[in-house]
Design a protein around this motif. Sequence first.
Motif, PDB file in Angstrom:
ATOM      1  N   ARG A  39      46.859 -28.865  14.282  1.00 30.78           N
ATOM      2  CA  ARG A  39      47.011 -30.319  14.192  1.00 30.78           C
ATOM      3  C   ARG A  39      48.485 -30.721  14.329  1.00 30.78           C
ATOM      4  O   ARG A  39      48.809 -31.720  14.966  1.00 30.78           O
ATOM      5  N   ILE A  40      49.335 -29.937  13.737  1.00 30.51           N
ATOM      6  CA  ILE A  40      50.771 -30.222  13.848  1.00 30.51           C
ATOM      7  C   ILE A  40      51.237 -30.044  15.293  1.00 30.51           C
ATOM      8  O   ILE A  40      52.013 -30.844  15.812  1.00 30.51           O
ATOM      9  N   LEU A  41      50.743 -28.980  15.954  1.00 28.91           N
ATOM     10  CA  LEU A  41      51.099 -28.766  17.358  1.00 28.91           C
ATOM     11  C   LEU A  41      50.626 -29.929  18.229  1.00 28.91           C
ATOM     12  O   LEU A  41      51.337 -30.354  19.159  1.00 28.91           O
ATOM     13  N   MET A  42      49.452 -30.460  17.918  1.00 23.99           N
ATOM     14  CA  MET A  42      48.947 -31.598  18.685  1.00 23.99           C
ATOM     15  C   MET A  42      49.821 -32.836  18.487  1.00 23.99           C
ATOM     16  O   MET A  42      50.059 -33.605  19.421  1.00 23.99           O
ATOM     17  N   GLN A  43      50.287 -33.039  17.275  1.00 21.17           N
ATOM     18  CA  GLN A  43      51.167 -34.176  17.006  1.00 21.17           C
ATOM     19  C   GLN A  43      52.456 -34.060  17.825  1.00 21.17           C
ATOM     20  O   GLN A  43      52.934 -35.050  18.396  1.00 21.17           O
ATOM     21  N   LYS A  44      53.002 -32.850  17.876  1.00 16.46           N
ATOM     22  CA  LYS A  44      54.225 -32.639  18.666  1.00 16.46           C
ATOM     23  C   LYS A  44      53.956 -32.879  20.150  1.00 16.46           C
ATOM     24  O   LYS A  44      54.787 -33.445  20.874  1.00 16.46           O
ATOM     25  N   TYR A  45      52.762 -32.463  20.599  1.00 17.82           N
ATOM     26  CA  TYR A  45      52.387 -32.664  21.993  1.00 17.82           C
ATOM     27  C   TYR A  45      52.287 -34.152  22.322  1.00 17.82           C
ATOM     28  O   TYR A  45      52.798 -34.620  23.352  1.00 17.82           O
ATOM     29  N   VAL A  46      51.652 -34.918  21.427  1.00 16.39           N
ATOM     30  CA  VAL A  46      51.513 -36.356  21.650  1.00 16.39           C
ATOM     31  C   VAL A  46      52.886 -37.020  21.672  1.00 16.39           C
ATOM     32  O   VAL A  46      53.133 -37.932  22.468  1.00 16.39           O
ATOM     33  N   GLN A  47      53.778 -36.569  20.831  1.00 16.78           N
ATOM     34  CA  GLN A  47      55.140 -37.117  20.839  1.00 16.78           C
ATOM     35  C   GLN A  47      55.820 -36.856  22.179  1.00 16.78           C
ATOM     36  O   GLN A  47      56.485 -37.731  22.744  1.00 16.78           O
ATOM     37  N   ARG A  48      55.676 -35.634  22.694  1.00 22.78           N
ATOM     38  CA  ARG A  48      56.286 -35.305  23.987  1.00 22.78           C
ATOM     39  C   ARG A  48      55.686 -36.156  25.113  1.00 22.78           C
ATOM     40  O   ARG A  48      56.402 -36.658  25.982  1.00 22.78           O
ATOM     41  N   TRP A  91      43.879 -37.251  22.141  1.00 23.67           N
ATOM     42  CA  TRP A  91      43.999 -35.895  21.593  1.00 23.67           C
ATOM     43  C   TRP A  91      44.092 -35.912  20.071  1.00 23.67           C
ATOM     44  O   TRP A  91      43.668 -34.978  19.398  1.00 23.67           O
ATOM     45  N   LEU A  92      44.658 -36.980  19.527  1.00 22.81           N
ATOM     46  CA  LEU A  92      44.729 -37.076  18.069  1.00 22.81           C
ATOM     47  C   LEU A  92      43.432 -37.572  17.467  1.00 22.81           C
ATOM     48  O   LEU A  92      43.199 -37.428  16.270  1.00 22.81           O
ATOM     49  N   LEU A  93      42.570 -38.175  18.312  1.00 22.84           N
ATOM     50  CA  LEU A  93      41.326 -38.748  17.810  1.00 22.84           C
ATOM     51  C   LEU A  93      40.140 -37.827  18.017  1.00 22.84           C
ATOM     52  O   LEU A  93      38.999 -38.224  17.805  1.00 22.84           O
ATOM     53  N   ARG A  94      40.409 -36.592  18.427  1.00 21.92           N
ATOM     54  CA  ARG A  94      39.313 -35.646  18.627  1.00 21.92           C
ATOM     55  C   ARG A  94      38.557 -35.465  17.328  1.00 21.92           C
ATOM     56  O   ARG A  94      39.134 -35.174  16.284  1.00 21.92           O
ATOM     57  N   LYS A  95      37.246 -35.634  17.414  1.00 19.84           N
ATOM     58  CA  LYS A  95      36.433 -35.617  16.210  1.00 19.84           C
ATOM     59  C   LYS A  95      35.906 -34.223  15.938  1.00 19.84           C
ATOM     60  O   LYS A  95      35.361 -33.560  16.818  1.00 19.84           O
ATOM     61  N   LYS A  96      36.060 -33.795  14.705  1.00 22.20           N
ATOM     62  CA  LYS A  96      35.589 -32.474  14.316  1.00 22.20           C
ATOM     63  C   LYS A  96      34.123 -32.542  13.920  1.00 22.20           C
ATOM     64  O   LYS A  96      33.655 -33.543  13.358  1.00 22.20           O
ATOM     65  N   ALA A  97      33.380 -31.483  14.206  1.00 17.09           N
ATOM     66  CA  ALA A  97      31.970 -31.436  13.821  1.00 17.09           C
ATOM     67  C   ALA A  97      31.835 -31.475  12.304  1.00 17.09           C
ATOM     68  O   ALA A  97      32.662 -30.922  11.579  1.00 17.09           O
ATOM     69  N   GLU A  98      30.787 -32.166  11.842  1.00 10.35           N
ATOM     70  CA  GLU A  98      30.557 -32.289  10.409  1.00 10.35           C
ATOM     71  C   GLU A  98      29.282 -31.578  10.026  1.00 10.35           C
ATOM     72  O   GLU A  98      28.367 -31.395  10.843  1.00 10.35           O
ATOM     73  N   ASN A  99      29.204 -31.181   8.744  1.00 12.67           N
ATOM     74  CA  ASN A  99      27.981 -30.518   8.292  1.00 12.67           C
ATOM     75  C   ASN A  99      26.932 -31.554   7.923  1.00 12.67           C
ATOM     76  O   ASN A  99      27.207 -32.744   7.761  1.00 12.67           O
ATOM     77  N   LEU A 100      25.700 -31.099   7.768  1.00  9.90           N
ATOM     78  CA  LEU A 100      24.590 -31.996   7.511  1.00  9.90           C
ATOM     79  C   LEU A 100      24.786 -32.775   6.218  1.00  9.90           C
ATOM     80  O   LEU A 100      24.440 -33.964   6.125  1.00  9.90           O
ATOM     81  N   SER A 101      25.355 -32.124   5.206  1.00 12.44           N
ATOM     82  CA  SER A 101      25.521 -32.770   3.909  1.00 12.44           C
ATOM     83  C   SER A 101      26.387 -34.013   4.007  1.00 12.44           C
ATOM     84  O   SER A 101      26.038 -35.077   3.491  1.00 12.44           O
ATOM     85  N   SER A 102      27.517 -33.916   4.714  1.00 15.91           N
ATOM     86  CA  SER A 102      28.416 -35.057   4.811  1.00 15.91           C
ATOM     87  C   SER A 102      27.803 -36.181   5.642  1.00 15.91           C
ATOM     88  O   SER A 102      27.964 -37.359   5.336  1.00 15.91           O
ATOM     89  N   VAL A 103      27.068 -35.813   6.723  1.00 17.90           N
ATOM     90  CA  VAL A 103      26.417 -36.824   7.543  1.00 17.90           C
ATOM     91  C   VAL A 103      25.301 -37.513   6.757  1.00 17.90           C
ATOM     92  O   VAL A 103      25.104 -38.729   6.852  1.00 17.90           O
ATOM     93  N   PHE A 104      24.574 -36.723   5.950  1.00 17.75           N
ATOM     94  CA  PHE A 104      23.501 -37.286   5.123  1.00 17.75           C
ATOM     95  C   PHE A 104      24.067 -38.314   4.142  1.00 17.75           C
ATOM     96  O   PHE A 104      23.520 -39.408   3.981  1.00 17.75           O
TER      97      PHE A 104
END
Length: 502
Positions: free
Chosen positions: A125-134, A171-184
């Motif tokens: 995530r930190i590497l992505m932030q640096k990439y977006v800055q560049r 690239w910063l808004l890429r959504k991570k997969a969630e487990n069933l419990s959190s979606v429920f």
Amino acid sequence: MNQPKPYNQNKVDRSTVISLEKGKIPPQAVDLEEVVLGAMMIDKQGVYEAIETISDNEDVFYKDAHKYIYTAIFDLFADDSPIDLLTVSDQLKSKAQLDLVGGDFYLIGLTQRVSSSAHTERHCRILMQKYVQRQSIKVASVILEEAYDETKDIFDLLEESQKALDDTSEWLLRKKAENLSSVFDKLIENSKNPQASIPSKFTKLNKRTNGYHPNDLVIIAARPGMGKTAFVLNEAKFQSEQGIPVGFLSLEMSDVELVGRIIANEFGIESSRIKQNQLTPSEKEVIRKESEKIKKLPIHIHDGSETTVNEAKTIIGKWVRQEKVRIVYVDYLQLMRGSTNNKNGNREQEIAQISRKLKAIAKEFQIPVVALSQLSRAVETRGGMKRPQLSDLRESGAIEQDANVVQFLLRPEYYKIDEWDVDMRTPTAGQCELNTAKTREGSLGATVLDSSELKYMRFKDLKDFDDSWKDNEFKPEPLSPDQAFEPRNHVDNENYDDDLPF
């Protein structure tokens, strides 16, 4: 491996020169790059976490050697091959890149930087932030250069700049997969929230679709003359009266025309007379006295005949952030322009791009986007009721694919059809049909509405036989089971005759 498209390939070198002139080192985190690559070569879990976060964009890594190594690991992952120090080395050798990264000695050094893949996701995530800055620096540099170009159209510059920044921020808004419990838990929380969906003005439509849902793209399609704009203005006015902020993107009518229609709806004045400035002094006085009621409605209008889909995203984003808008209407889809980068594509591809973008806008801002759409002339060559079909959606099948809900508006009276094609053969005069032809939730089918006051831009629920009882104070009370089987009172009924032949 797919290379991400730079903002402007012909001017990347110029943007680099500008950055170097400032004497600043581009944002980077080379030590974390080493840690991430080392974790990927010693632990399979590190591979999964890194690729889930970074995907196939090796440019997230600042150092060229690290880009080569990550590409080798990604290619092995894509081929379902094992990933370790030796396989990565062989992969680099096959591409003649092993010496470019520093040989096996450098790879061994990376694996010795870490002992596990712990915190790999956080590091990525930190590497992505640096990439977006560049990337932001590159975009800003190109914008700076092109802003000095007198031949550059200013609107093209703004549109390209917005698109470049949007592409970078994704690239910063890429959504991570969630487990069933959190979606429920999210589903239960939404069910407790009465504001999760936006209500429709029309009772039967609410029962069929439960209103308008966040993240949905709703298409309301019809031939010209059916009253599409009047219909959605009825919805927008009703929702704003409930305190729901509404956005209205009009590519066909001016904001003055739209407000004129809202006034016609509110005061029962023919919209044509409002447009032609033929109001009587008494009508003007009534409007003046009651004007505050209209002015307070939280409806935000933008009229722009040349609005592009990227401009629409900017406008809607501003509405959502600043005005808390919860639903947006677009009138209408075929008048919107796609990206300027698609000038050489055909119209069908452009409409497909627009519908996909509107769907993405609905998901990004978590609001319903209701877009009006024209239908092809095939409707008018059809016999019978001339009822529209999904194949009539004009210029692109992508509209049907992207939409969560597709509804067709039909006024048979417009085609001189006097009776509905149902068993009772009731008159069509002053009525219209809203047919839900596609929905991912709710039910399909037609809802008949009353449009008898269309000159006042009014649509309303059509009362059927059951509804008529609701307003009748003499509606008989239902009998209880005991009363239903009681013998009749012969004395009270003088015409009673029990002299039956059986």
